[in-house]
Enzyme design. Structure first.
Site, PDB file in Angstrom:
ATOM      1  N   GLU A 233      -2.297   2.871  28.530  1.00 39.95           N
ATOM      2  CA  GLU A 233      -3.334   3.402  29.411  1.00 39.95           C
ATOM      3  C   GLU A 233      -4.691   3.059  28.801  1.00 39.95           C
ATOM      4  O   GLU A 233      -5.010   3.501  27.695  1.00 39.95           O
ATOM      5  CB  GLU A 233      -3.195   4.922  29.543  1.00 39.95           C
ATOM      6  CG  GLU A 233      -4.324   5.551  30.349  1.00 39.95           C
ATOM      7  CD  GLU A 233      -4.452   7.055  30.141  1.00 39.95           C
ATOM      8  OE1 GLU A 233      -4.743   7.754  31.129  1.00 39.95           O
ATOM      9  OE2 GLU A 233      -4.265   7.527  28.996  1.00 39.95           O
TER      10      GLU A 233
ATOM     11  N   ASP B 205      -0.508   6.804  25.738  1.00 42.52           N
ATOM     12  CA  ASP B 205      -1.646   7.556  26.249  1.00 42.52           C
ATOM     13  C   ASP B 205      -2.920   7.146  25.509  1.00 42.52           C
ATOM     14  O   ASP B 205      -2.913   6.986  24.294  1.00 42.52           O
ATOM     15  CB  ASP B 205      -1.369   9.057  26.046  1.00 42.52           C
ATOM     16  CG  ASP B 205      -2.434   9.944  26.639  1.00 42.52           C
ATOM     17  OD1 ASP B 205      -2.541   9.979  27.876  1.00 42.52           O
ATOM     18  OD2 ASP B 205      -3.151  10.607  25.868  1.00 42.52           O
TER      19      ASP B 205
END
Length: 553
Positions: A281, A211
């Protein structure tokens, strides 16, 4: 009876991730077995055979770690345990065993740029300026007038600094004030994070979705960000029309050069375990592809990344071609993971459709296009049913970002509503209790059991398309080249060895014709599911929202 998924043509098991199809599970909304209205790990176990029947290679689990759930689990208070609302470590181990039995790899989220303010590390860090973890987070003194150390902004709105009355300093938070940023300039922080990663590697996980992977480091000098006028390539949560975050050029609060060395440390750990992978990401606006290139080059950092490029409203030949060609041009030896939907954006069926009656056609065509692109692909739970974005009332919202910016932005809950399994059952078979988010009536009619009965359903199309993809080596990791067009159609070839495939997609609402350029001749039209285009004497004819796949001679 559902047919078993087709076997992949991939020959190197260590590179299973290259060209893989990854199915994202949002645990809160997948399947509840405990009767509390929230999905759980036992629910995932129950539905793993369904996921395997789609023909995907892996699942990606959004966070299930111990958390106060201020940001739906992206605020972690214990990296090495399962939150009781989702189950136990024993449940996780049972899920791993069942996934392996079904031939599915398991990728889990790692949210390591920040923790919850309830994490023991932060609780200790805030007690004083000289405790053992005093500099595990980003602390800074106030300016002489008491204001924040600099102009950095939070993605979730407002300053990226929160005053702490105990230490009498500000701490940095790129997201919620309850999500303090870790100080990755401290080697001990890196070691602790990698120890948590090792904990899950030892439990057998096959990879990690990282993330906000470019948010780990900040500028040591805490320099102000300069102003920035967003351009057409900016995307994601920093949309400047609802949030001033996009009005800055984020030169100093993220994407720092020191991140490269940490990613090398991360990769070195993974390389001690066979056949593991990472997908990062990257949210970096117009700089995203440069960041992806830096993070995936050389084979010693991330295996692959994804950006927000295809997660916007544009579903046109020119946009898709621009995104793919830009990646190919800027990322020479890296790998990409493409997606049209995830847990942070409006479902793509709602973004792409112009009229409600074309929803199924758009859902099917989008899957056909995605499956033909060069890269790995990620599917978000429910998109295989053609689920549209749920329209929720303000009182039903749980997303702090949506609540913060309502009504200018309705947040992310509309794509996070419960999975619909049974058309005629209460809560569509998701739970026996009132779910944490409503089950829209519109979704009930699209439930899995209803679509299982039709060979023309969106679900049937996904299964058939993924089976087709697996039987063609060129679609797994072959080369990709675009052909010149008038931008009314999307035209490219995929090739590997002796196999050379032509794809022509009409993303418009009227019929289209395309003349093959010299040097390209159709040998045979392949029966790619859902496509009805024809080829004769070098002329390709397509209906609205249609396409063709052909083998070139």
């Amino acid at each position: 009876m559902t047919k078993p998924p087709a076997k992949s043509t991939r020959s190197n098991s260590a590179d299973w991730w290259r060209g893989a199809v990854i199915y994202q599970v949002y645990p809160r909304s997948f399947q509840d077995t405990s009767g509390d209205g929230i999905g759980d790990i036992k629910g995932i176990i129950q539905r793993l055979p369904y996921i395997a029947s789609l023909g995907v290679d892996a699942i990606w689990l959004s966070p299930f770690f111990t958390s106060p759930q201020a940001d739906m689990g992206y605020d972690v208070s214990d990296y090495c345990d399962v939150d009781p609302m989702f189950g136990t470590l024993a449940d996780f181990d049972a899920m791993m065993a069942e996934a392996k039995r079904l031939g599915l790899k398991v990728i889990i989220d790692q949210v390591i740029s920040h923790t919850s303010d309830q994490h023991p590390w932060f609780k200790e860090s805030r007690t004083s300026r000289d405790n053992p973890k005093a500099d595990w987070y980003v602390w800074a003194a106030a300016k002489p007038d008491g204001t924040a150390p600099n102009n950095w902004l939070s993605v979730f709105g407002g300053p990226a600094w929160e005053w702490d009355g105990i230490r009498k300093q500000y701490y940095m938070h790129n997201f919620l004030a309850s999500q303090p940023d870790l100080n990755f300039h401290n080697r001990a922080v890196q070691d602790a994070v990698l120890d948590a990663v090792k904990f899950w590697l030892d439990r057998g996980v096959d990879g990690f979705r990282l993330d906000t992977v470019n948010y780990y480091f900040h500028d040591k000098e805490l320099r102000d960000n300069p102003p920035h006028v967003p351009d057409s390539e900016d995307a994601g949560l920093d949309a400047p029309d609802v949030n001033p975050y996009g009005m800055q050029s984020h030169l100093y609060d993220k994407t720092q050069p020191e991140n490269i060395e940490f990613l090398k440390r991360f990769r070195a750990l993974l390389d001690q375990y066979p056949d593991r992978t990472t997908v990062g990401e990257v949210g970096d606006g117009a700089r995203s592809l440069k960041t992806v290139a830096a993070y995936t080059s050389g084979g010693d950092k991330l295996h692959m990344c994804y950006t927000f490029d295809l997660l916007g409203p544009d579903f046109t030949p020119s946009h898709i071609r621009h995104c793919v060609e830009s990646f190919q041009r800027q990322v020479r030896d890296g790998w990409v993971c493409w997606a049209f939907s995830n847990h942070d954006v409006t479902r793509h069926v709602s973004r792409f459709v112009q009229q409600p009656q074309e929803r199924d056609a758009v859902a099917k065509l989008a899957m056909s296009v995605l499956s033909a692109l060069r890269g790995s692909i990620c599917l978000y739970q429910g998109e295989e049913l053609g689920l549209p974005e749920a329209d929720l009332a303000f009182e039903d919202l749980r997303d702090p970002y949506g609540i913060r910016f309502w009504p200018a932005f309705k947040g992310r809950d509309g794509c996070r509503t419960p999975m619909v399994w049974e058309k005629g059952k209460k809560q569509a078979g998701f739970s026996s209790a009132k779910p944490w988010l409503p089950v829209p009536a519109e979704h009930q009619a699209l439930a899995v059991d209803a679509q299982e009965k039709s060979s023309q359903s969106v679900l049937a199309h996904y299964r058939a398309t993924l089976a087709f993809r697996k039987t063609h080596p060129a679609l797994i990791d072959g080369d990709m080249e675009f052909l010149a067009t008038n931008e009314d159609v999307l035209v490219f070839t995929r090739s590997k060895g002796d196999e050379r495939l032509l794809f022509v997609f009409n993303l418009r609402r009227g019929p289209q014709e395309f003349t093959l350029p010299k040097g390209h001749a159709v040998k045979e039209v392949l029966a790619m599911p859902g496509l009805t285009g024809t080829a004769a004497e070098g002329e390709i004819r397509l209906g609205p929202l249609d396409g063709i796949c052909a083998r070139l001679s």
